[in-house]
Write an enzyme that holds these catalytic residues in place. Structure first.
Site, mmCIF file in Angstrom:
data_model
loop_
_atom_site.group_PDB
_atom_site.id
_atom_site.type_symbol
_atom_site.label_atom_id
_atom_site.label_comp_id
_atom_site.label_asym_id
_atom_site.label_seq_id
_atom_site.Cartn_x
_atom_site.Cartn_y
_atom_site.Cartn_z
ATOM 1 N N LEU A 200 -3.240 -2.069 1.914
ATOM 2 C CA LEU A 200 -4.523 -1.354 1.888
ATOM 3 C C LEU A 200 -4.396 -0.185 0.926
ATOM 4 O O LEU A 200 -3.428 0.570 1.022
ATOM 5 C CB LEU A 200 -4.844 -0.787 3.276
ATOM 6 N N HIS A 201 -5.325 -0.051 -0.001
ATOM 7 C CA HIS A 201 -5.277 1.121 -0.864
ATOM 8 C C HIS A 201 -6.640 1.577 -1.375
ATOM 9 O O HIS A 201 -6.734 2.613 -2.008
ATOM 10 C CB HIS A 201 -4.357 0.870 -2.072
ATOM 11 N N ARG A 202 -7.706 0.796 -1.114
ATOM 12 C CA ARG A 202 -9.021 1.180 -1.636
ATOM 13 C C ARG A 202 -9.465 2.495 -1.012
ATOM 14 O O ARG A 202 -9.338 2.673 0.211
ATOM 15 C CB ARG A 202 -10.088 0.147 -1.272
#
Ligand code: UD1
Length: 356
Positions: A200-202
């Protein structure tokens, strides 16, 4: 012919590698590789060059992190000097990161032709910084290489001259096919037999503290059934440290790891029971590998991974995530097939167009 490639962030490297290699064999072509320095940690950048066999960058603009305006404007002003000095005949840009749009804009102003690899993808969600980057880069490009038919449809609708657009397939899959045999040797020794893999990085997932907290709660619950391996992006790590999730979690099955190098991550993907992600490229890689993928977003610029592949959009909805994971664990995972032209030869088709 002098060709200059621009890369900057992690997902660019595996896209550029096969194109640089395919053009390497053409006598009349000289190539220069520019790294903007958007990503700079060893695990986010240099390890990919080593593993993919990409030549070391000829130039590094060393722009580093900053706000979108700061990062983009630094790339614009530093890259302009490189283009003025090198006088390339063509600049090749990749994907949808800030480095992509910034370098395309420099070229458009200097009237240097631009080729965009991975053109035409649209999420139709302009709250995503990448969607703005995609729209602008495609308007500024002279050659547009699309990975799938929907890209051609989007560009046609936006009035892009169809003569500039070439449906070539997916260069990321070229790299995956080439590297998969090597990846098998890089599976870490202590990896459980069966596991869920998470990335997850958005900003939409990790910068919203309440949502990130509920997302982590769901992942911790899942880890009571099946181990959850979570290589954590630097942006996400910062947020998790602020929330003290990084240091204080008590779930033994919930394993927070450093960002994984390409080969290790590919090995982890290919063996995962299910992948939970908000990445673009991982939606494509899981579709090719036939591994179920749950995408924690309301939309995707890669609809073919949903229509044809193994991808399911679960949105920002914890119930949906729990439901889809339960389906996979009950043996009812979505099956898919591999989209046309995702065959390991996309970069050769690009090289054929460029080399004429
Ligand atoms: C960028 C891309 C995104 C892509 C992602 C892949 C844009 C707008 N976004 O997002 O499309 O999916 O890369 O990773 O271009 N940081 C480090 N070390 C690094 C790089 C970043 O610690 O090597 C930290 C910094 O605190 C930085 C933050 O991560 O502020 C975010 O980095 P940035 O390049 O702004 O965007 P990404 O979230 O990585």
């Amino acid at each position: 012919m002098e060709i200059l490639h621009v890369v900057g962030a992690r997902p660019n490297f595996m896209k550029a590698a096969p194109v640089v290699a395919a053009l390497h064999g053409c006598d009349h072509i000289q190539q220069t590789l520019v790294h903007t320095g958007q990503h700079y940690d060893f695990n986010m950048s240099e390890v990919f060059f080593q593993e993919l066999g990409l030549p070391a960058p000829d130039v590094n603009l060393e722009v580093g992190s900053g706000s979108h305006a700061q990062q983009t404007s630094q790339i614009i002003s530093r890259f302009e000097t490189v283009v003025l000095d090198g006088k390339p005949d063509l600049v090749v840009v990749y994907g949808d990161v800030n480095s992509t749009v910034a370098s395309a804009l420099v070229c458009a102003k200097l009237m240097v032709p631009v080729a965009h690899v991975e053109a035409g993808l649209r999420s139709f969600d302009r709250t995503m910084p990448e969607e703005v980057n995609r729209l602008l880069t495609d308007q500024l490009s002279d050659l547009l290489f699309t990975p799938s038919e929907d890209g051609n449809d989007n560009l046609k609708r936006e009035g892009v001259d169809p003569g500039k657009v070439h449906l070539v397939g997916n260069v990321m899959i070229d790299t995956l096919i080439r590297m998969l045999p090597k990846a098998a040797e890089r599976l870490p020794k202590n990896v459980p037999e069966d596991y869920v893999l998470v990335t997850l990085h958005r900003p939409s997932n990790v910068d919203d503290i309440d949502w990130l907290t509920s997302l982590v709660e769901v992942l911790q619950d899942i880890s009571c059934e099946l181990p959850v391996l979570f290589p954590v992006h630097p942006r996400t790590r910062q947020r998790m440290a602020e929330l003290e999730i990084w240091s204080s979690h008590k779930y033994t099955g919930f394993q927070l790891l450093k960002p994984a190098p390409y080969l290790e991550f590919l090995a982890l993907q290919s063996r995962a029971r299910v992948v939970i992600t908000d990445s673009g490229g991982i939606q494509e890689e899981t579709t090719f590998l036939g591994v179920p993928c749950l995408t924690v977003r309301d939309n995707t610029e890669r609809p073919i991974t949903v229509d044809v592949g193994t991808n399911v959009l679960v949105g920002r909805n914890t119930q949906q995530i729990r439901k889809e994971v339960a389906s996979v664990l009950a043996g009812r995972a979505k099956r898919g097939s591999i989209p046309p032209l995702w065959d390991g030869h996309a970069a050769e088709r690009i090289a054929a167009v460029i080399a004429g």
